[in-house]
Design an enzyme around this catalytic site. Sequence first.
Site, PDB file in Angstrom:
ATOM      1  N   TYR A  57     -10.999  -7.583   5.292  1.00  0.00           N
ATOM      2  CA  TYR A  57      -9.696  -6.952   5.440  1.00  0.00           C
ATOM      3  C   TYR A  57      -9.335  -6.264   4.137  1.00  0.00           C
ATOM      4  CZ  TYR A  57      -4.832  -6.142   6.405  1.00  0.00           C
ATOM      5  OH  TYR A  57      -3.615  -5.538   6.592  1.00  0.00           O
ATOM      6  N   ASP A  68      -0.771   8.023  -3.378  1.00  0.00           N
ATOM      7  CA  ASP A  68       0.337   7.625  -4.246  1.00  0.00           C
ATOM      8  C   ASP A  68      -0.200   7.721  -5.666  1.00  0.00           C
ATOM      9  OD1 ASP A  68       2.159   6.311  -5.809  1.00  0.00           O
ATOM     10  OD2 ASP A  68       2.467   4.633  -4.422  1.00  0.00           O
ATOM     11  N   LYS A  98      -3.503  -2.503   3.354  1.00  0.00           N
ATOM     12  CA  LYS A  98      -2.776  -1.434   4.019  1.00  0.00           C
ATOM     13  C   LYS A  98      -2.922  -0.120   3.291  1.00  0.00           C
ATOM     14  CE  LYS A  98       0.366  -4.884   5.515  1.00  0.00           C
ATOM     15  NZ  LYS A  98      -0.396  -5.864   4.703  1.00  0.00           N
TER      16      LYS A  98
END
Length: 366
Positions: A228, A11, A231
């Site tokens: 983590y 992106d 995404k």
Amino acid sequence: MRTTISVIKADVGSLAGHHVSPEPLLEAARAELSRARKEGLIEDFYVTRCGDDLELIMTHFRGEGSGEVHSLAWETFKRATDVARELGLYGAGQDLLSDAFSGNLRGMGPGFAELEFEERPAEPFVVFMADKTEPGAFNLPIFRMFADPFNTAGLVISPKLHRGFAFEVLDVKEGRVVELSAPEEMYDILALIGEPGRYVVRRVYAKDPREPAAAVSTTRLNLIAGKYVGKDDPVAVVRAQSRFPALGEILEPFTFPHLVAGWMRGSHAGPLMPVSEADARPSRFDGPPRVMALGFNVRRGRLIGPSDLFSDVAFDRARAMANEVADYMRRHGPFMPHRLGAEEMEYTTLPQVLERLEGRFRAAGD
Ligand code: F6R
Ligand code: MG
Ligand code: MG
């Protein structure tokens, strides 16, 4: 000669919000890749976008993880970023996390899925591209394609598929992978990949003889082991026919718009809607999450196609179901399970809220 399909995405800026990567960015990418094809760096390419992600589909003879091909993708994204900046697009260059290219795209922001193989006389494959979701979103459909006999008839009735497939699963938290074999270890596979925020199918192999069947981009998830990392809108490449699932067996799982993480602010669950290339422009509540599928053949490195596979009216019902599920989920507003759990949210004010309320909490007593 072994052919490699490299699907690399980032992106690097979008129109009207995190909505769609516009034509001038695609044109800039096509110009770069045309030059590279002329110079013989790559054999062929197709440029598209899925929502706000610019997608480079390339073929070449340089193998997976080629520094030259990754560098080309990096330069292409930088060129598109320049255009995005000129146009004042939203989030220009947002996925280019590093200032300088250092040999490989791993850890640099763009996501990639690559498959290297000896071309069969006819080599059909599908490229999936998704927006507003995460790589684990492919767990359920990939399981169905390669391990579910109620989806893939070939697992039961074709001698070429009957032995099943091997799944390489990435543990996002620990930064390690494990290979499991279906159907023998089917329940173990499901025990892991049923938690797609933690365990992600990274590759699938045909067994005896071993051959790569599918690859999913897990690049960013792999970034920092033990943490983590959030995404990344994923891409996947899946080989079709003969000793792999038939095209229709590969697409059939998407008739069920299952719930995935990543909608609005990367912090909500919503249905994964299969859409045509033209409709991969999420706008309702920045979604709902979308997936598109392009079908190709590759012949001595040259791409034939694509065919826009989810433009088939046979997926209209899945889209209608996804819209209904989207309505249902939206009515939960800020409540889970529409809103994701604290660990998975990309945005959260929870620490500030808790800090402010700290002095006002008292023992519950009885
Ligand atoms: C989801 C996504 C969008 C943005 C949202 C807020 O993955 O990309 O839903 O999170 O539009 O974006 P900012 O914070 O840039 O205004
Ligand atoms: Mg985005
Ligand atoms: Mg995106």
